[in-house]
Design a protein around this motif. Structure first.
Motif, PDB file in Angstrom:
ATOM      1  N   LEU A   1       0.819  -1.222   0.000  1.00  0.00           N
ATOM      2  CA  LEU A   1       0.000   0.000   0.000  1.00  0.00           C
ATOM      3  C   LEU A   1       0.852   1.270   0.000  1.00  0.00           C
ATOM      4  O   LEU A   1       0.318   2.374   0.058  1.00  0.00           O
ATOM      5  CB  LEU A   1      -0.926   0.009   1.218  1.00  0.00           C
ATOM      6  N   GLY A   2       2.193   1.090  -0.011  1.00  0.00           N
ATOM      7  CA  GLY A   2       3.085   2.238  -0.071  1.00  0.00           C
ATOM      8  C   GLY A   2       3.630   2.710   1.261  1.00  0.00           C
ATOM      9  O   GLY A   2       4.175   3.805   1.346  1.00  0.00           O
ATOM     10  N   PHE A   3       3.497   1.904   2.300  1.00  0.00           N
ATOM     11  CA  PHE A   3       3.994   2.283   3.616  1.00  0.00           C
ATOM     12  C   PHE A   3       5.263   1.515   3.937  1.00  0.00           C
ATOM     13  O   PHE A   3       5.512   0.442   3.385  1.00  0.00           O
ATOM     14  CB  PHE A   3       2.911   2.048   4.676  1.00  0.00           C
ATOM     15  N   PRO A   4       6.092   2.031   4.848  1.00  0.00           N
ATOM     16  CA  PRO A   4       7.368   1.377   5.141  1.00  0.00           C
ATOM     17  C   PRO A   4       7.250   0.088   5.947  1.00  0.00           C
ATOM     18  O   PRO A   4       8.204  -0.664   6.051  1.00  0.00           O
ATOM     19  CB  PRO A   4       8.140   2.435   5.941  1.00  0.00           C
ATOM     20  N   GLY A   5       6.096  -0.173   6.511  1.00  0.00           N
ATOM     21  CA  GLY A   5       5.875  -1.367   7.310  1.00  0.00           C
ATOM     22  C   GLY A   5       4.450  -1.375   7.815  1.00  0.00           C
ATOM     23  O   GLY A   5       3.605  -0.631   7.317  1.00  0.00           O
ATOM     24  N   LEU A   6       4.191  -2.205   8.812  1.00  0.00           N
ATOM     25  CA  LEU A   6       2.836  -2.370   9.327  1.00  0.00           C
ATOM     26  C   LEU A   6       2.142  -1.045   9.602  1.00  0.00           C
ATOM     27  O   LEU A   6       2.752  -0.091  10.090  1.00  0.00           O
ATOM     28  CB  LEU A   6       2.859  -3.167  10.636  1.00  0.00           C
ATOM     29  N   LEU A   7       0.851  -1.016   9.300  1.00  0.00           N
ATOM     30  CA  LEU A   7      -0.002   0.118   9.661  1.00  0.00           C
ATOM     31  C   LEU A   7      -0.648  -0.184  11.009  1.00  0.00           C
ATOM     32  O   LEU A   7      -0.955  -1.339  11.314  1.00  0.00           O
ATOM     33  CB  LEU A   7      -1.095   0.328   8.627  1.00  0.00           C
ATOM     34  N   ALA A   8      -0.862   0.855  11.780  1.00  0.00           N
ATOM     35  CA  ALA A   8      -1.542   0.704  13.070  1.00  0.00           C
ATOM     36  C   ALA A   8      -3.043   0.902  12.877  1.00  0.00           C
ATOM     37  O   ALA A   8      -3.464   1.728  12.060  1.00  0.00           O
ATOM     38  CB  ALA A   8      -1.010   1.730  14.061  1.00  0.00           C
ATOM     39  N   PRO A   9      -3.864   0.151  13.606  1.00  0.00           N
ATOM     40  CA  PRO A   9      -5.309   0.398  13.561  1.00  0.00           C
ATOM     41  C   PRO A   9      -5.607   1.852  13.943  1.00  0.00           C
ATOM     42  O   PRO A   9      -4.830   2.494  14.661  1.00  0.00           O
ATOM     43  CB  PRO A   9      -5.863  -0.568  14.606  1.00  0.00           C
ATOM     44  N   PRO A  10      -6.715   2.376  13.472  1.00  0.00           N
ATOM     45  CA  PRO A  10      -7.014   3.801  13.682  1.00  0.00           C
ATOM     46  C   PRO A  10      -6.977   4.278  15.131  1.00  0.00           C
ATOM     47  O   PRO A  10      -6.587   5.408  15.390  1.00  0.00           O
ATOM     48  CB  PRO A  10      -8.425   3.955  13.102  1.00  0.00           C
ATOM     49  N   THR A  11      -7.356   3.435  16.091  1.00  0.00           N
ATOM     50  CA  THR A  11      -7.393   3.867  17.491  1.00  0.00           C
ATOM     51  C   THR A  11      -6.088   3.596  18.238  1.00  0.00           C
ATOM     52  O   THR A  11      -6.020   3.788  19.450  1.00  0.00           O
ATOM     53  CB  THR A  11      -8.564   3.204  18.234  1.00  0.00           C
ATOM     54  N   PHE A  12      -5.034   3.191  17.542  1.00  0.00           N
ATOM     55  CA  PHE A  12      -3.755   2.858  18.160  1.00  0.00           C
ATOM     56  C   PHE A  12      -3.215   4.002  19.020  1.00  0.00           C
ATOM     57  O   PHE A  12      -2.662   3.781  20.090  1.00  0.00           O
ATOM     58  CB  PHE A  12      -2.742   2.485  17.076  1.00  0.00           C
ATOM     59  N   ALA A  13      -3.374   5.239  18.567  1.00  0.00           N
ATOM     60  CA  ALA A  13      -2.834   6.387  19.296  1.00  0.00           C
ATOM     61  C   ALA A  13      -3.527   6.621  20.633  1.00  0.00           C
ATOM     62  O   ALA A  13      -3.056   7.424  21.442  1.00  0.00           O
ATOM     63  CB  ALA A  13      -2.914   7.649  18.442  1.00  0.00           C
ATOM     64  N   SER A  14      -4.613   5.894  20.900  1.00  0.00           N
ATOM     65  CA  SER A  14      -5.295   6.072  22.183  1.00  0.00           C
ATOM     66  C   SER A  14      -4.396   5.699  23.354  1.00  0.00           C
ATOM     67  O   SER A  14      -4.553   6.231  24.454  1.00  0.00           O
ATOM     68  CB  SER A  14      -6.598   5.274  22.225  1.00  0.00           C
ATOM     69  N   MET A  15      -3.433   4.805  23.130  1.00  0.00           N
ATOM     70  CA  MET A  15      -2.502   4.450  24.210  1.00  0.00           C
ATOM     71  C   MET A  15      -1.664   5.658  24.608  1.00  0.00           C
ATOM     72  O   MET A  15      -1.528   5.967  25.785  1.00  0.00           O
ATOM     73  CB  MET A  15      -1.609   3.287  23.781  1.00  0.00           C
ATOM     74  N   LEU A  16      -1.099   6.344  23.627  1.00  0.00           N
ATOM     75  CA  LEU A  16      -0.323   7.552  23.910  1.00  0.00           C
ATOM     76  C   LEU A  16      -1.238   8.649  24.431  1.00  0.00           C
ATOM     77  O   LEU A  16      -0.871   9.389  25.355  1.00  0.00           O
ATOM     78  CB  LEU A  16       0.426   8.020  22.668  1.00  0.00           C
ATOM     79  N   GLY A  17      -2.426   8.758  23.872  1.00  0.00           N
ATOM     80  CA  GLY A  17      -3.379   9.771  24.331  1.00  0.00           C
ATOM     81  C   GLY A  17      -3.701   9.625  25.806  1.00  0.00           C
ATOM     82  O   GLY A  17      -3.750  10.609  26.546  1.00  0.00           O
ATOM     83  N   TYR A  18      -3.893   8.388  26.253  1.00  0.00           N
ATOM     84  CA  TYR A  18      -4.176   8.151  27.666  1.00  0.00           C
ATOM     85  C   TYR A  18      -2.993   8.579  28.536  1.00  0.00           C
ATOM     86  O   TYR A  18      -3.175   9.253  29.560  1.00  0.00           O
ATOM     87  CB  TYR A  18      -4.518   6.679  27.907  1.00  0.00           C
ATOM     88  N   LEU A  19      -1.786   8.202  28.142  1.00  0.00           N
ATOM     89  CA  LEU A  19      -0.596   8.613  28.900  1.00  0.00           C
ATOM     90  C   LEU A  19      -0.491  10.132  28.977  1.00  0.00           C
ATOM     91  O   LEU A  19      -0.199  10.696  30.036  1.00  0.00           O
ATOM     92  CB  LEU A  19       0.670   8.045  28.256  1.00  0.00           C
ATOM     93  N   ALA A  20      -0.719  10.790  27.856  1.00  0.00           N
ATOM     94  CA  ALA A  20      -0.604  12.249  27.813  1.00  0.00           C
ATOM     95  C   ALA A  20      -1.695  12.920  28.639  1.00  0.00           C
ATOM     96  O   ALA A  20      -1.437  13.894  29.357  1.00  0.00           O
ATOM     97  CB  ALA A  20      -0.656  12.727  26.365  1.00  0.00           C
ATOM     98  N   GLN A  21      -2.914  12.412  28.562  1.00  0.00           N
ATOM     99  CA  GLN A  21      -4.004  13.025  29.320  1.00  0.00           C
ATOM    100  C   GLN A  21      -3.817  12.847  30.817  1.00  0.00           C
ATOM    101  O   GLN A  21      -4.012  13.793  31.585  1.00  0.00           O
ATOM    102  CB  GLN A  21      -5.349  12.464  28.860  1.00  0.00           C
ATOM    103  N   THR A  22      -3.418  11.664  31.252  1.00  0.00           N
ATOM    104  CA  THR A  22      -3.184  11.488  32.687  1.00  0.00           C
ATOM    105  C   THR A  22      -1.964  12.292  33.138  1.00  0.00           C
ATOM    106  O   THR A  22      -1.949  12.818  34.254  1.00  0.00           O
ATOM    107  CB  THR A  22      -3.031  10.004  33.066  1.00  0.00           C
TER     108      THR A  22
END
Length: 158
Positions: free
Chosen positions: A47-68
């Motif tokens: 699909l033109g990416f350098p490797g695996l794509l993350a599911p759309p909600t993947f960033a929620s892990m970082l979002g939770y860390l940042a919000q807390t």
């Protein structure tokens, strides 16, 4: 009760998140995302990416860390068990993929008080190592003030 003075408060999470292929696969399995680009390098590269794509909600892990982290930095008492996520909106600007270094900025967008409950809207912007925005989220959380006899949000001003 949360002070309305917190509206506009900005917090930059002090670390970054390295997106690794096995973390993508683990997250995809956990959220039952079975599409090939989440599990197969060749499918993502095709699909033109350098490797695996993350599911759309993947960033929620970082979002939770940042919000807390933002709650801690702002001196807001937060008990996960007493907080309810009321709403969340995602704005996807580009797919997250293996090898990304992600950073997070959290801003308090609004605070409302209703029936003894504080409602807080947080805007989280996820950027890559070049500073380009990857994803924006708006998260609405509800919690009761300690003065109402329950744990939740409190910034010590009530």
């Amino acid at each position: 009760m949360l002070s309305d003075d917190l509206v506009g408060y900005h917090f930059r999470y002090p670390d970054h998140y390295e997106v690794e292929r096995e973390k993508i696969r683990e997250f995809a399995a956990a959220v039952k995302a079975t599409d090939a680009p989440f599990h197969d390098d060749d499918a993502a590269v095709g699909l033109g990416f350098p490797g695996l794509l993350a599911p759309p909600t993947f960033a929620s892990m970082l979002g939770y860390l940042a919000q807390t982290g933002m709650f801690d930095a702002a001196g807001i008492a937060l008990t996960d068990a007493q907080i309810v996520q009321v709403d969340q909106e995602f704005k996807y600007l580009r797919p997250i993929h293996v090898g990304d270094s992600l950073y997070a900025d959290v801003t308090v967008q609004s605070i409302r008080h209703a029936h003894g409950t504080d409602l807080i809207v947080l805007k989280t912007v996820i950027t890559d190592g070049d500073g380009a925005a990857v994803q924006e989220t708006y998260t609405t959380l509800a919690g009761r003030s300690e003065e109402n006899g329950e744990s939740g949000f409190s910034d010590g001003t009530a």
